[in-house]
Design an enzyme around this catalytic site. Sequence first.
Site, mmCIF file in Angstrom:
data_model
loop_
_atom_site.group_PDB
_atom_site.id
_atom_site.type_symbol
_atom_site.label_atom_id
_atom_site.label_comp_id
_atom_site.label_asym_id
_atom_site.label_seq_id
_atom_site.Cartn_x
_atom_site.Cartn_y
_atom_site.Cartn_z
ATOM 1 N N THR A 186 -2.622 4.247 3.176
ATOM 2 C CA THR A 186 -2.199 3.359 2.080
ATOM 3 C C THR A 186 -0.888 2.654 2.378
ATOM 4 O O THR A 186 -0.702 1.496 2.021
ATOM 5 C CB THR A 186 -2.064 4.181 0.785
ATOM 6 O OG1 THR A 186 -3.360 4.617 0.408
ATOM 7 C CG2 THR A 186 -1.473 3.374 -0.351
ATOM 8 N N SER A 213 -7.207 7.474 6.205
ATOM 9 C CA SER A 213 -7.217 8.813 6.824
ATOM 10 C C SER A 213 -8.472 9.599 6.467
ATOM 11 O O SER A 213 -8.760 10.637 7.073
ATOM 12 C CB SER A 213 -5.959 9.602 6.475
ATOM 13 O OG SER A 213 -5.994 10.077 5.162
ATOM 14 N N THR A 271 -2.447 9.557 3.134
ATOM 15 C CA THR A 271 -2.087 10.833 2.515
ATOM 16 C C THR A 271 -3.276 11.785 2.370
ATOM 17 O O THR A 271 -3.093 12.991 2.311
ATOM 18 C CB THR A 271 -1.485 10.606 1.110
ATOM 19 O OG1 THR A 271 -2.453 9.944 0.289
ATOM 20 C CG2 THR A 271 -0.219 9.789 1.185
ATOM 21 N N ASP A 272 -4.497 11.225 2.346
ATOM 22 C CA ASP A 272 -5.639 12.073 1.980
ATOM 23 C C ASP A 272 -5.878 13.224 2.966
ATOM 24 O O ASP A 272 -6.247 14.324 2.558
ATOM 25 C CB ASP A 272 -6.910 11.222 1.845
ATOM 26 C CG ASP A 272 -6.842 10.321 0.619
ATOM 27 O OD1 ASP A 272 -5.986 10.573 -0.258
ATOM 28 O OD2 ASP A 272 -7.629 9.362 0.541
HETATM 29 N N1 ASP Z 1 -7.159 6.828 1.306
HETATM 30 C C1 ASP Z 1 -5.777 6.712 1.770
HETATM 31 C C2 ASP Z 1 -5.668 7.412 3.111
HETATM 32 O O1 ASP Z 1 -5.624 8.604 3.157
HETATM 33 C C3 ASP Z 1 -4.851 7.289 0.772
HETATM 34 C C4 ASP Z 1 -3.386 7.215 1.114
HETATM 35 O O2 ASP Z 1 -2.969 6.944 2.208
HETATM 36 O O3 ASP Z 1 -2.573 7.489 0.184
HETATM 37 O O4 ASP Z 1 -5.647 6.758 4.124
#
Ligand code: ASP
Length: 334
Positions: free
Chosen positions: A13, A55, A86-87
Site C-alpha cells: 500500500t 504482499s 502490511t498484509d
Molecule cells: N494489500 C496490501 C499489501 O499487503 C496492504 C498494505 O500494504 O497495507 O500489499
Amino acid sequence: MEKRILMVETGGTIAAEMTEAGLAPGLRGTDLLAYVPQLRDLCRVDCLQVLSLDSTNMTPAHWLTVAKAIQERYGDYDGFVVCHGTDTMAYTAAALSYLIQDSPKPIVLTGGQKPIYTDTTDSKTNLLDAFTVACDGRIPGVTVVFGGSVILGTRARKTYSKSFGAFSSINYPALGVVRDGQLIPYLRPAAGEAPRFFDSLDPKVSLMKLIPGASPAQLSFLLKESHAVIIESFGVGGVPAGDGGEFYRIIRDNLALGKIIAVTTQVQNEGSDLAVYSVGHRLKSELGVLEAYDMTTEALTAKLMWALARTTQPNLLAKLLYTPVANDILCYSE
Ligand code: ASP
C-alpha cells in the site's frame, strides 16, 4: 559520518496507486523518497526495486529474493529499510529473521495502511521512523517499525486491518518506540559479530485452522500435499479426539511416514502447552508432535520452511525448531 542506507522496495500500500480495480503498487522507491525529502538529511539513501507486489502475492521465493538482495549488498550499507505490504509483512519479517541471522546491522521492514500519496497517510511517518531506526543502529537485526513501535521480526503480527497501529508484538515486549524522530530503545537484542545468510526454504508447509467439527479428511489432504502441517488448534493445544480418535490416528500414521506435524493455538497470546489436556497430551507424549509454545504462527511457518531446507530428519528438525533464533521462542520444554 553519514550513514548509508539501502531502501529495498517490494510494493504494498505504501507504494500503491489507484487503478480502476482498486489499489495496486505502482510507485517506485525513488517516488517514495520524493514524498519524504527529510530522509536525505538523515543519511545517504540508495533505492533498490526488487519487487512491486501487493504482499498478498508474496511467496517464499520472494522472501529469498529479498534476502539475497540484502546479502549481495550487505557490506556496502549501514542498514536496510524494506518497504513492504502490511498484509504479509509479519511472515516476511519472520522469514528474513531465519534467512539472515545475527545481523549486527538493522534490517527494518515498514509500510503503510494508506498510500503515501494520500493526505491522511501514515506511510511518510512510518518511512521516516524506519530510517531513524536503521540509521540509529542501536537495535540490530530484523524488525518491523510501524505506528511508532519497533517490533522484533519474529514477534510481529498484523492485528488491525485498518488502524495505523496495525502491528503488535506477540508474547514479547516491543523493542522500543520512535517519538518525534528519536528512537527510544526499551530492549536491545544482542548484536551478532557477523551475519549468517541462508539461501533455501522448503515451501511445502501448510496450515489447518481447526473449527468445532473440523473434518479429519482435511488434515489427511494437507498432509498428502505437504512436508509439514501446522494445526492451529484451540486453547493451550487440543485436537478433537486427539486422545485416540480419527485425528490421532491420522497424525500417528503420517508421523510414521516422516511427515512433520506441529500444533499451535488460535489464541493470540501466551502460546501452547500440549501437555495440559488429554486432547493434546498423548499427541505429544506418545507421538512426538511438535508444538509452537510461544512462537507466532507466522514465525513457526517460516521457521519450519527454513528448518526443512536444512534437514528432513524429524529429531534434527525438532532440535532446530526448538533452538531460539532471534528470540522467537522462549518458553519451551522438551
Ligand atoms: N494489500 C496490501 C499489501 O499487503 C496492504 C498494505 O500494504 O497495507 O500489499
